[in-house]
Design an enzyme around this catalytic site. Sequence first.
Site, PDB file in Angstrom:
ATOM      1  N   ARG A  42       0.827  -1.219   0.000  1.00  0.00           N
ATOM      2  CA  ARG A  42       0.000   0.000   0.000  1.00  0.00           C
ATOM      3  C   ARG A  42       0.858   1.263   0.000  1.00  0.00           C
ATOM      4  O   ARG A  42       0.449   2.281  -0.574  1.00  0.00           O
ATOM      5  CB  ARG A  42      -0.915   0.011   1.218  1.00  0.00           C
ATOM      6  N   LYS A 200     -16.849 -18.500   5.542  1.00  0.00           N
ATOM      7  CA  LYS A 200     -18.275 -18.401   5.861  1.00  0.00           C
ATOM      8  C   LYS A 200     -19.128 -17.773   4.775  1.00  0.00           C
ATOM      9  O   LYS A 200     -18.782 -16.733   4.218  1.00  0.00           O
ATOM     10  CB  LYS A 200     -18.455 -17.566   7.125  1.00  0.00           C
ATOM     11  N   GLY A 353      -7.061  -9.950   1.702  1.00  0.00           N
ATOM     12  CA  GLY A 353      -5.795 -10.359   2.309  1.00  0.00           C
ATOM     13  C   GLY A 353      -5.378 -11.791   2.009  1.00  0.00           C
ATOM     14  O   GLY A 353      -4.236 -12.044   1.599  1.00  0.00           O
ATOM     15  N   GLY A 376     -11.762  -4.606   2.849  1.00  0.00           N
ATOM     16  CA  GLY A 376     -13.203  -4.330   2.995  1.00  0.00           C
ATOM     17  C   GLY A 376     -13.758  -3.509   1.841  1.00  0.00           C
ATOM     18  O   GLY A 376     -14.885  -3.740   1.386  1.00  0.00           O
TER      19      GLY A 376
END
Length: 401
Positions: A42, A200, A353, A376
């Site tokens: 980043r 999930k 990630g 996110g």
Amino acid sequence: MTQVLRLTDLIADGKLSGKRVFIRADLNVPQDDAGHITEDTRIRASLPAIEQALQAGAAVMVTSHLGRPTEGDLKPQDSLAPMATRLAELLGRDVPLIANWVENGVPIAPGQVALLENCRGNKGENKDDDALARKMAALCDIYVNDAFGAAHRAQASTHGMAKYAQLACAGPLLAAELDALGEALGNPKRPLVAIVAGSKVSTKLTILRSLADKVDQLIVGGGIANTFMVAAGLPIGKSLVEADLVNEAKAIIDAAKARGASVPIPTDVVTAKAFSASARAEIKRVEAVQPDDLILDIGPETARALAAQLEKAGTIVWNGPVGVFEFDQFGNGTKTLAEAIARSPAFSIAGGGDTLAAIAKYGIQDQVSYISTGGGAFLEFLEGKKLPAVDVLEQRAAQLA
Ligand code: 3PG
Ligand code: MG
């Protein structure tokens, strides 16, 4: 793509010379216990905006958040000092770190750059406080948002400030992310294949639903695939599953089918009796999964079939490894798909990630068309949500038009 003013446009119009430019970057990178930066993607991705603004003759202030500190109470570990050092190395020039910059201001001249201490130390940052946003906006002539990784946050430095700065634009990293994601999802070359994997269904339900309406193939993997296997009537032993979401999985399969798209279900899997680095891997047909089996990867036949789809794709969106690739005996599925993405002529985009870790492990960085710096933010974009930081830049651009 979305209409926002871009830093490159302002530079082309000669608007930066002698101006005070404030760049909101995302320098929130992983550090070890001693504070050393362990991965600086980043930071490197943030260089073009800084270099371009300096070269255009601006006085350049850069800030970022780091972690989630308590406002008004920055601890030594919350400091951007390691990022200032790394930026100085990469830019080949001094990058002073400035504390208490909202109250005291930023004493820099054109051609100079300074890093402003962790913006989440400022009271009101997290709740997008208007007074703070106005004070920060008053520090500059031009506000540049280049923090794609934080674009899903409506905070004073990512959102409020953009309302009050004289000019507000997207930096080159933010613009590149929006272009790449817009190309992949807006008007994709078909077939469009998405891989959505992870432990999930619940954390990725909105993405699965949103992609089921857009893609030609929706490849599910990891724990998510287990719930889809149950929906398809298959045994999964004692694998991770979300029983309450089996009907959601069925609905997603049906929604895809109704459009002529598919959600391929594994035909073979790799199982173990325990979740561990030393567990013995067994390849079996899905029908043969035993009650005491854990499914930890897709099998070779499934991996080959999916790889073939990826090689024929026009566009690929990848979020999530399909198996427990951290343990080599359960990494073949992810490796096979990664290599297929690398070989595919498709426009491929990857983010998140775990996905970046898999890309690094299998060494395909250079063969993925675009690797997102967003975690996110990348996921929220895939969900079809409007990112607040982008939304406000669009509003500012619309006012200019
Ligand atoms: C990230 O690491 O995903 C971004 O920097 C955003 O950080 P946040 O989740 O603390 O807002
Ligand atoms: Mg390729």
